[in-house]
Design a protein around this motif. Structure first.
Motif, PDB file in Angstrom:
ATOM      1  N   GLU A   2       0.833  -1.205   0.000  1.00 11.65           N
ATOM      2  CA  GLU A   2       0.000   0.000   0.000  1.00 11.65           C
ATOM      3  C   GLU A   2       0.863   1.249   0.000  1.00 11.65           C
ATOM      4  O   GLU A   2       0.620   2.192  -0.738  1.00 11.65           O
ATOM      5  N   ALA A   6       0.915   4.396  -2.543  1.00 13.70           N
ATOM      6  CA  ALA A   6       0.196   5.523  -1.961  1.00 13.70           C
ATOM      7  C   ALA A   6       1.005   6.814  -2.098  1.00 13.70           C
ATOM      8  O   ALA A   6       2.146   6.817  -2.564  1.00 13.70           O
ATOM      9  N   MET A   9       3.461  10.766   1.418  1.00 10.97           N
ATOM     10  CA  MET A   9       3.300  11.179   2.814  1.00 10.97           C
ATOM     11  C   MET A   9       3.204   9.984   3.768  1.00 10.97           C
ATOM     12  O   MET A   9       3.372  10.126   4.972  1.00 10.97           O
ATOM     13  N   TYR A  10       2.950   8.779   3.223  1.00 15.19           N
ATOM     14  CA  TYR A  10       2.870   7.586   4.078  1.00 15.19           C
ATOM     15  C   TYR A  10       4.230   6.933   4.296  1.00 15.19           C
ATOM     16  O   TYR A  10       4.319   5.932   5.007  1.00 15.19           O
ATOM     17  N   PHE A  24       2.031   7.241 -13.453  1.00 19.28           N
ATOM     18  CA  PHE A  24       0.833   7.773 -12.792  1.00 19.28           C
ATOM     19  C   PHE A  24       1.072   9.232 -12.429  1.00 19.28           C
ATOM     20  O   PHE A  24       2.043   9.546 -11.749  1.00 19.28           O
ATOM     21  N   LEU A  27      -1.706  13.774  -8.363  1.00 15.22           N
ATOM     22  CA  LEU A  27      -2.759  14.777  -8.272  1.00 15.22           C
ATOM     23  C   LEU A  27      -2.650  15.768  -9.422  1.00 15.22           C
ATOM     24  O   LEU A  27      -1.581  15.892 -10.003  1.00 15.22           O
ATOM     25  N   PRO A  28      -3.644  16.533  -9.742  1.00 13.63           N
ATOM     26  CA  PRO A  28      -4.937  16.613  -9.063  1.00 13.63           C
ATOM     27  C   PRO A  28      -5.970  15.611  -9.567  1.00 13.63           C
ATOM     28  O   PRO A  28      -7.086  15.615  -9.066  1.00 13.63           O
ATOM     29  N   ALA A  29      -5.652  14.789 -10.541  1.00  9.71           N
ATOM     30  CA  ALA A  29      -6.575  13.756 -11.021  1.00  9.71           C
ATOM     31  C   ALA A  29      -7.839  14.335 -11.655  1.00  9.71           C
ATOM     32  O   ALA A  29      -8.887  13.719 -11.642  1.00  9.71           O
ATOM     33  N   THR A  30      -7.754  15.517 -12.166  1.00 16.44           N
ATOM     34  CA  THR A  30      -8.871  16.057 -12.960  1.00 16.44           C
ATOM     35  C   THR A  30      -8.288  16.501 -14.302  1.00 16.44           C
ATOM     36  O   THR A  30      -7.341  17.279 -14.353  1.00 16.44           O
ATOM     37  N   ILE A  50       0.527  15.089  -2.697  1.00 15.62           N
ATOM     38  CA  ILE A  50      -0.219  16.015  -1.838  1.00 15.62           C
ATOM     39  C   ILE A  50       0.701  17.108  -1.299  1.00 15.62           C
ATOM     40  O   ILE A  50       0.331  18.276  -1.258  1.00 15.62           O
ATOM     41  N   PHE A  53       1.282  20.281  -3.289  1.00 18.33           N
ATOM     42  CA  PHE A  53       0.213  21.288  -3.322  1.00 18.33           C
ATOM     43  C   PHE A  53       0.032  21.985  -1.983  1.00 18.33           C
ATOM     44  O   PHE A  53      -0.772  22.891  -1.861  1.00 18.33           O
TER      45      PHE A  53
ATOM     46  N   LEU B  50      -9.547  20.128  -1.059  1.00 15.35           N
ATOM     47  CA  LEU B  50      -8.403  19.682  -1.843  1.00 15.35           C
ATOM     48  C   LEU B  50      -7.145  20.196  -1.152  1.00 15.35           C
ATOM     49  O   LEU B  50      -7.159  21.281  -0.631  1.00 15.35           O
ATOM     50  N   THR B  51      -6.087  19.480  -1.079  1.00 20.07           N
ATOM     51  CA  THR B  51      -5.819  18.239  -1.746  1.00 20.07           C
ATOM     52  C   THR B  51      -6.041  17.003  -0.855  1.00 20.07           C
ATOM     53  O   THR B  51      -5.884  15.867  -1.330  1.00 20.07           O
ATOM     54  N   THR B  52      -6.461  17.212   0.387  1.00 18.70           N
ATOM     55  CA  THR B  52      -6.663  16.090   1.317  1.00 18.70           C
ATOM     56  C   THR B  52      -7.600  15.048   0.724  1.00 18.70           C
ATOM     57  O   THR B  52      -7.390  13.851   0.863  1.00 18.70           O
ATOM     58  N   ARG B  54      -7.919  14.014  -2.104  1.00 23.26           N
ATOM     59  CA  ARG B  54      -7.327  13.159  -3.140  1.00 23.26           C
ATOM     60  C   ARG B  54      -6.469  12.048  -2.564  1.00 23.26           C
ATOM     61  O   ARG B  54      -5.778  11.363  -3.304  1.00 23.26           O
ATOM     62  N   ASP B  55      -6.497  11.895  -1.244  1.00 24.19           N
ATOM     63  CA  ASP B  55      -5.711  10.853  -0.596  1.00 24.19           C
ATOM     64  C   ASP B  55      -6.424   9.512  -0.792  1.00 24.19           C
ATOM     65  O   ASP B  55      -7.316   9.139  -0.034  1.00 24.19           O
ATOM     66  N   LEU B  57      -5.412   6.379  -0.524  1.00 27.26           N
ATOM     67  CA  LEU B  57      -5.219   5.323   0.470  1.00 27.26           C
ATOM     68  C   LEU B  57      -6.173   5.538   1.647  1.00 27.26           C
ATOM     69  O   LEU B  57      -6.804   4.603   2.129  1.00 27.26           O
ATOM     70  N   ARG B  62      -8.985   2.720   2.454  1.00 31.82           N
ATOM     71  CA  ARG B  62      -9.300   2.504   3.869  1.00 31.82           C
ATOM     72  C   ARG B  62     -10.682   3.020   4.255  1.00 31.82           C
ATOM     73  O   ARG B  62     -11.071   2.912   5.419  1.00 31.82           O
TER      74      ARG B  62
END
Lengths: 54, 136
Positions: A2, A6, A9-10, A24, A27-30, A50, A53, B50-52, B54-55, B57, B62
């Motif tokens: 994961e 992901a 930030m993880y 891939f 963001l922003p996926a639009t 993330i 931004f 945004l942008t939270t 878009r997380d 995971l 989850r």
């Protein structure tokens, strides 16, 4: 696993290496504004996370 | 230890769309209403912004906006003789949690009804036979 796919930030996917490997864009996926320009063309962009931004 | 709260005119158990709309109508009529809802207190600016948002995971994998089905869930059975069992892994049906209920993750997709949607019972009976439609 994961963590590798992901957002960085993880703790995994360091420097967005997994996203670069997959192509891939993150963001922003639009993409509504890009549909016409990239019709039948591959969309290549450096992935953004993330943190990029924030 | 039971805490006795001040009496109000109405208590909404659940502040999803149904509870919220009813509470709105009751308060408009001058009643004093308390709404109860489970789950964490959320800050729309932080957690739905945004942008939270878009997380993937956190929200897609989850299911953080959904009901925590490790503590409480709904039950389901495929056939009447079966014992309904708790759903511990959600599929397409995703009950929400927190103020707003399932409305908080509604994607605002509203498909136009098809002609068959207005005669579902007849369509099913034509295709599969009237016996396939449960009577109660």
């Amino acid at each position: 696993m994961e963590g590798f796919f992901a957002d960085p930030m993880y703790g995994g996917n360091r420097n967005k290496v997994a996203w670069q490997m997959l192509g891939f864009p993150g963001l922003p996926a639009t993409y509504a504004d890009k549909v016409d320009a990239y019709r039948n063309k591959r969309y290549v962009a450096p992935p953004r996370s993330i943190a990029d931004f924030s | 230890m039971v805490t006795r709260l001040k009496e109000v005119d109405a208590v909404m158990v659940g502040m999803g769309w149904t509870g919220a709309i009813m509470a709105r109508e009751l308060t408009k009529a001058g009643l004093n209403v308390v709404g109860l809802e489970r789950g964490a207190d959320r800050n729309p600016k932080e957690e739905f912004g945004l942008t939270t948002l878009r997380d993937e995971l956190r929200y897609v994998t989850r299911l953080e906006l959904m009901q925590d089905n490790s503590t409480d869930t709904i039950t389901f059975r495929n056939e009447r003789p079966e014992t309904a069992l708790p759903i511990r892994r959600f599929g397409a049906f995703l009950p929400g949690e927190g103020v707003g209920g399932t409305g908080i993750h509604w994607g605002a997709l509203h498909w136009r009804f098809l002609p068959t949607d207005f005669r579902i019972k007849s369509t099913l009976a034509e295709k599969y036979g009237a016996k396939q439609i449960p009577t109660t």
